[in-house]
Motif scaffolding. Structure first.
Motif, short mmCIF file in Angstrom:
data_model
loop_
_atom_site.label_atom_id
_atom_site.label_comp_id
_atom_site.label_asym_id
_atom_site.label_seq_id
_atom_site.Cartn_x
_atom_site.Cartn_y
_atom_site.Cartn_z
N PRO A 1 1.11 -6.43 10.73
CA PRO A 1 0.16 -5.62 10.18
C PRO A 1 0.52 -4.68 8.29
O PRO A 1 -0.39 -4.93 8.37
N THR B 1 -8.77 3.76 0.45
CA THR B 1 -9.50 2.69 0.83
C THR B 1 -10.89 2.42 -0.37
O THR B 1 -11.30 1.21 0.09
N PHE C 1 -0.01 -9.83 4.58
CA PHE C 1 -1.29 -9.35 5.26
C PHE C 1 -1.71 -8.75 4.99
O PHE C 1 -3.19 -9.16 5.35
N LYS C 2 -1.08 -7.96 3.97
CA LYS C 2 -2.23 -6.73 3.31
C LYS C 2 -3.19 -7.43 2.42
O LYS C 2 -4.70 -7.55 2.24
N LYS C 3 -2.92 -8.68 1.64
CA LYS C 3 -3.21 -8.71 0.83
C LYS C 3 -4.42 -9.95 1.33
O LYS C 3 -5.51 -9.77 0.93
N LEU C 4 -3.94 -10.77 1.74
CA LEU C 4 -5.68 -11.60 2.59
C LEU C 4 -6.36 -10.43 3.42
O LEU C 4 -6.92 -11.74 3.68
N ASN C 5 -6.13 -9.65 4.52
CA ASN C 5 -7.60 -8.99 4.80
C ASN C 5 -8.03 -7.42 3.85
O ASN C 5 -8.70 -7.21 4.07
N GLY C 6 -6.85 -8.02 2.40
CA GLY C 6 -7.74 -7.27 1.48
C GLY C 6 -7.54 -5.47 2.01
O GLY C 6 -8.60 -4.32 1.30
N VAL C 7 -6.79 -5.46 2.22
CA VAL C 7 -6.26 -4.00 2.25
C VAL C 7 -4.93 -3.59 1.47
O VAL C 7 -3.75 -4.15 1.28
#
Length: 127
Positions: free
Chosen positions: A44, A97, A49-55
């Motif tokens: 995660p 964030t 993963f961060k790119k796909l989840n906008g994090v």
């Protein structure tokens, strides 16, 4: 998510993750099913993963920021400002964030010239 979706989202992030995690520097030399399996196994905190989840922030960093915020709030509550509910400290986690509209939030520059232009604007505003 399918490998094609990851590549469309951010190929560079996936390449970096594959290189860092599996020491695969050219994913095109491998079978697509094999790379897809490895890509789905990325953690995660991986870039893709961060790119796909906008994090934008690692979970560890976010957790540490939340701990800092709670400690900062406890300290503030014991001050004169805290008793009057004034000058409440801003949340570091919210800054990380992007949930706060603070004019003093974190700013990044791509070039030295952009930094110098902004610096001059600030200095002219103070003078």
């Amino acid at each position: 998510m399918a490998l094609a979706g990851m590549l469309d989202a951010d190929e560079s992030a996936l390449i970096c993750d594959l290189a860092e995690t599996y020491h695969i520097y050219d994913y095109r030399k491998y079978d697509a099913d094999y790379i897809a399996m490895l890509a789905t196994g990325l953690g995660p905190d991986s870039r893709i993963f961060k790119k796909l989840n906008g994090v934008d922030v690692d979970m560890t960093d976010l957790l540490l920021a939340r701990i800092f915020d709670q400690l900062n709030l406890l300290i503030w509550m014991n001050t004169e400002d805290g008793q009057k509910n004034q000058n409440r400290p801003e949340s570091l986690a919210d800054m990380l964030t992007g949930k706060c509209d603070n004019k003093n939030s974190i700013v990044a520059f791509d070039t030295v010239e952009q930094f110098e232009i902004e610096r001059q604007k600030i200095l002219k505003g103070v003078a």
